[in-house]
Design a protein around this motif. Structure first.
Motif, short mmCIF file in Angstrom:
data_model
loop_
_atom_site.label_atom_id
_atom_site.label_comp_id
_atom_site.label_asym_id
_atom_site.label_seq_id
_atom_site.Cartn_x
_atom_site.Cartn_y
_atom_site.Cartn_z
N ALA A 2 -7.25 22.74 -19.93
CA ALA A 2 -6.97 24.18 -19.91
C ALA A 2 -7.92 25.14 -18.76
CB ALA A 2 -7.11 24.83 -21.38
N ILE A 3 -8.87 24.56 -18.67
CA ILE A 3 -9.62 25.38 -17.75
C ILE A 3 -9.13 25.01 -16.20
CG2 ILE A 3 -11.81 25.68 -16.78
CD1 ILE A 3 -13.16 25.16 -19.52
N ILE A 4 -8.84 23.81 -15.88
CA ILE A 4 -8.41 23.35 -14.83
C ILE A 4 -6.84 24.01 -14.44
CG2 ILE A 4 -7.38 21.51 -13.37
CD1 ILE A 4 -9.42 19.71 -14.94
N VAL A 5 -6.18 24.26 -15.40
CA VAL A 5 -4.83 24.95 -15.41
C VAL A 5 -5.14 26.24 -15.03
CG1 VAL A 5 -2.62 25.70 -16.63
CG2 VAL A 5 -3.53 23.37 -16.90
N PHE A 6 -6.14 26.93 -15.83
CA PHE A 6 -6.21 28.48 -15.60
C PHE A 6 -6.84 28.71 -14.27
CE2 PHE A 6 -9.24 32.14 -16.16
CZ PHE A 6 -8.09 33.11 -16.45
N LEU A 7 -7.71 27.79 -13.76
CA LEU A 7 -8.36 27.83 -12.49
C LEU A 7 -7.38 27.84 -11.49
CD1 LEU A 7 -11.59 26.09 -12.61
CD2 LEU A 7 -11.54 28.56 -12.34
N PHE A 8 -6.40 26.66 -11.45
CA PHE A 8 -5.22 26.71 -10.66
C PHE A 8 -4.30 28.00 -10.17
CE2 PHE A 8 -1.05 25.13 -9.50
CZ PHE A 8 -1.36 24.39 -8.25
N PHE A 9 -4.17 28.44 -11.73
CA PHE A 9 -3.42 29.42 -11.82
C PHE A 9 -4.18 30.66 -11.12
CE2 PHE A 9 -2.46 33.90 -14.06
CZ PHE A 9 -1.17 33.93 -13.79
N LEU A 10 -5.30 30.96 -11.30
CA LEU A 10 -5.88 32.08 -10.52
C LEU A 10 -6.13 31.67 -9.07
CD1 LEU A 10 -9.17 32.86 -12.85
CD2 LEU A 10 -7.32 34.01 -12.59
N ILE A 11 -6.39 30.52 -8.59
CA ILE A 11 -6.30 30.41 -7.05
C ILE A 11 -4.76 30.82 -6.76
CG2 ILE A 11 -6.48 28.60 -5.42
CD1 ILE A 11 -8.65 27.21 -6.91
N THR A 12 -3.90 30.42 -7.25
CA THR A 12 -2.55 30.79 -6.74
C THR A 12 -2.42 32.20 -6.75
OG1 THR A 12 -1.63 28.44 -7.77
CG2 THR A 12 0.03 30.12 -7.38
N LEU A 13 -2.69 32.84 -7.78
CA LEU A 13 -2.30 34.08 -7.77
C LEU A 13 -3.34 35.04 -6.66
CD1 LEU A 13 -1.71 37.01 -9.49
CD2 LEU A 13 -3.75 36.64 -10.68
N LEU A 14 -4.47 34.58 -6.44
CA LEU A 14 -5.37 35.13 -5.42
C LEU A 14 -4.77 34.69 -3.96
CD1 LEU A 14 -7.98 36.16 -4.61
CD2 LEU A 14 -8.96 34.06 -4.32
N PHE A 29 4.84 25.52 -3.34
CA PHE A 29 3.88 24.25 -2.98
C PHE A 29 3.01 24.33 -4.40
CE2 PHE A 29 -0.46 23.37 -1.83
CZ PHE A 29 -0.24 22.13 -1.24
N SER A 30 2.56 25.15 -4.90
CA SER A 30 1.70 25.26 -5.96
C SER A 30 2.35 24.68 -7.14
CB SER A 30 1.17 26.87 -6.51
OG SER A 30 0.43 27.41 -5.55
N SER A 31 3.70 24.79 -7.43
CA SER A 31 4.47 24.31 -8.54
C SER A 31 4.62 23.03 -8.32
CB SER A 31 5.61 25.16 -8.59
OG SER A 31 5.66 26.53 -8.82
N ILE A 32 5.08 22.62 -7.35
CA ILE A 32 5.34 21.03 -6.91
C ILE A 32 4.02 20.44 -7.00
CG2 ILE A 32 6.04 19.27 -5.34
CD1 ILE A 32 8.34 21.09 -6.39
N LEU A 33 2.85 20.82 -6.64
CA LEU A 33 1.60 20.21 -6.58
C LEU A 33 1.05 20.02 -8.21
CD1 LEU A 33 -0.89 18.96 -4.96
CD2 LEU A 33 -1.83 21.51 -5.15
N PHE A 34 1.39 21.08 -8.89
CA PHE A 34 1.03 21.09 -10.23
C PHE A 34 1.81 20.02 -11.06
CE2 PHE A 34 1.74 22.60 -14.70
CZ PHE A 34 0.65 22.87 -15.07
#
Length: 200
Positions: A2-14, A29-34
């Protein structure tokens, strides 16, 4: 996880805040990578199904036959993929092929029920002209593969989602509204849902 997903979300948002003109490419790119990080075969299924749905509905959106075909086709793919694991777990041929795509010996198709309903929503929006038939494949793929909604939804109509892909200015009001929604969502999840889960 959950922490990794949250960090991934924050990086994408930034990145989307820093480069608003490139928002749709960053989200794609973020969605396909995820999805690839969870399961490469799932990403292949999502891109292939998106392309097929887009090509057919883009040029045949007013033809009832093709609309019905796509709805039935999406349901058939869902039924097939939902049962794929149980059909082929003991088959050495499928097992050896799947090991090339995944770390484990099975295919866990990410959010396939959600994805099926999403494609059916797309078809209906095109058919009833709630979405512009000249939409680009990039925007369509961002909509179908958008990673924050892929695992849990909700299904949003394409016409609403496409408006949000346009570059927008970030201001204090938008940030406050967004943070309020996040906090309300966390409260509902952590206080209400988690406490009700044992009794359900």
């Amino acid at each position: 996880m959950a922490i990794i997903v949250f960090l991934f979300f924050l990086i994408t948002l930034l990145l989307c805040v820093l480069f608003p003109a490139q928002k749709r490419w960053l989200l794609l790119f973020s969605s396909i990578l995820f999805v690839c990080a969870l399961n490469v075969l799932s990403a292949v299924v999502i891109v292939a199904m998106s392309f097929l749905n887009y090509r057919i509905v883009r040029f045949n959106s007013h033809r009832t036959f093709w609309v019905r075909f796509l709805v039935l086709f999406n349901i058939a793919v869902f039924i097939f993929l939902a049962n794929f694991i149980s059909w082929n777990t003991n088959n050495w041929f499928y097992y050896s092929i799947l090991n090339e795509f995944t770390n484990s010996g099975f295919v866990g198709v990410v959010g396939i029920a959600y994805y099926t309903l999403l494609n059916i929503a797309n078809v209906s929006d095109f058919y009833f002209e709630r979405i512009n038939a000249n939409i680009s494949f990039t925007n369509y793929l961002v909509y179908t593969s958008y990673f924050p909604k892929l695992l849990s939804g909700p299904i949003e109509m394409p016409s609403n989602f496409m408006e949000q892909l346009k570059p927008s200015k970030i201001n204090a009001s938008n940030i406050t509204t967004g943070l309020n929604r996040i906090l309300i969502g966390l409260f509902k999840k952590m206080v209400i849902a988690d406490n009700l889960a044992p009794s359900v």
